[in-house]
Design an enzyme around this catalytic site. Structure first.
Site: not given
Ligand code: AMP
Length: 398
Positions: A39, A201, A354, A377
């Site tokens: 980053r 999920k 992520g 996100g």
């Protein structure tokens, strides 16, 4: 013109005080060492451009979750040190992100100098959307740059309010790159477009699956999510992770795919174990034959071959989510093979979220993939078809 917004190239920054929101939220170990500085490196093009233009550069970022209180564990000091090494000049670290001392340091900043404000989240005003806090930050600059893609889905002061109080407010080069690649993959893609979605999920990826169905030509679902689909088709999945309340939804997704002419793929074999551990016995079974008491923890070798065929004619590939429990040695192969496939493909390859980013690094193919998003996100929200509020507030090109 990413999302119709102005970028750093559209504004005059020569000799000006430029306030840049970066995302220096890097992993730091217990001894204060930066574990992965991607980053920091990703923001260098913007910072170097500003320094070439003799700007006075004021950087601000959050790090971790100090919950509005000063906590030395979350100081940006290691980041300032690493950044000075990359820029080959001193990066001053302010003692806080706002206050009299900071104001003075900003006033004394000379052309070509860099000041990093201390962790924004040491102040509750960052997450509480405090207007006074945002106005004080805004007062430090003459131009606002957002280069913090990873934070663009959060309405926090430095990304959402400051650009309302400080104009011009434009995208930095990292943000521009993120949005440009996203548009190339999702808005005007070269077809066929293949999406590979994995992870734990269905519930957390439902928005993504629904949005992708309207945009892609082929959809491959791997990871634990596959078992909810297999169960929905009436087959036993042993102890594999299943979301029972989503069986109907899984059937709907398959139906919608059929109606829209999207080719929908599931893994055809799995590496199964009796528990999530490297010590478990394992075997490879076809998807129809997961034994009672066993659980699918990775896609098998035939599924890897299938995926290779699926992407063989792709012009664009989008990947999010691991194919198995890649954190464990015994179940990492499906995910690593997927990363390598993308690396070898001649299609435009884009990955993010992520875990995916982490797996690509671990598979050693980071540089061979066209674009790996720096935002977890934020990238997922774009895949869901949402707009990012902190990009909305930036200046329009028109
Ligand atoms: P997500 O954050 O939804 O992308 O999920 C990532 C997590 O899914 C990783 O921690 C993986 O270990 C986990 N995962 C992937 N495949 C499986 C599986 N077959 N069984 C259990 N967990 C899995």
């Amino acid at each position: 013109m990413p999302f119709g917004k102005k970028t750093l190239r559209d504004v005059d920054v020569f000799g000006k005080k430029v306030l840049v929101r970066v995302d220096f939220n890097v992993p730091i170990d217990e001894f204060g060492n930066i574990e992965d500085d991607t980053r920091i490196r990703s923001s260098l093009p913007t910072i170097e451009y500003l320094l070439d233009a003799k700007a006075k550069v004021i950087l601000m970022s959050h790090l971790g979750r100090p919950k509005g209180k000063r906590d030395p564990k979350f100081s940006l000091a290691p980041v300032a040190k690493r950044l000075s090494r990359y820029l080959n000049r001193e990066v001053k670290l302010a003692p806080a992100c706002v206050g009299e001392d900071v104001k003075k340091m900003v006033q004394e900043l000379k052309e070509g100098e860099v000041l990093l404000l201390e962790n924004l989240r040491f102040n509750p005003g960052e997450e509480n959307k405090d207007e006074e806090f945002a106005k004080e930050l805004a007062s430090y600059g003459e131009v606002y740059i957002n280069d913090a893609f990873g934070t663009c889905h959060r309405k926090h002061s430095s990304v959402y309010l400051v650009p309302k109080f400080l104009k011009p407010a434009v995208m930095g080069f990292l943000l521009e790159k993120e949005i440009t690649y996203f548009e190339r993959a999702m808005v005007n893609p070269q077809r066929p477009v293949v999406a590979i979605i994995g992870g734990a999920k269905v519930s957390s990826k439902l928005g993504i699956l629904k949005n992708l169905l309207r945009r892609v030509d082929k959809l491959f679902v791997g990871g634990a999510m596959a078992f909810t689909f297999i169960k929905a088709m009436g087959y036993p999945v042993g102890n594999s992770l299943v979301e029972h309340e989503l069986l109907e939804t899984a059937r709907d997704i398959i139906d919608v795919a059929k109606k829209l002419g999207v080719k929908f793929y599931l893994p055809v074999d799995f590496v199964v174990g009796t528990e999530i551990s490297d010590q478990t016995p394992t075997k490879v079974v076809p998807w129809q034959e997961i034994p009672e008491g066993w659980m699918g923890l990775d896609i098998g070798p035939v599924s890897v071959s299938l995926l290779k065929e699926v992407i063989s004619d792709a012009q664009t590939i989008i990947w999010n989510g691991p194919m198995g429990v890649f954190e464990l040695d015994r179940f990492k192969d499906g995910t690593y093979e997927t990363a390598k496939m993308l690396a070898q493909s001649s299609a435009l390859t884009i990955a993010g979220g992520g875990d995916t980013d982490h797996a690509i690094h671990k598979a050693g193919v980071y540089n061979a993939i066209d674009f790996v998003s720096t935002g977890g996100g934020a990238f997922l929200e774009l895949l869901e078809g949402k707009t990012l509020p902190c990009i909305e507030v930036l200046d329009d090109k028109a």
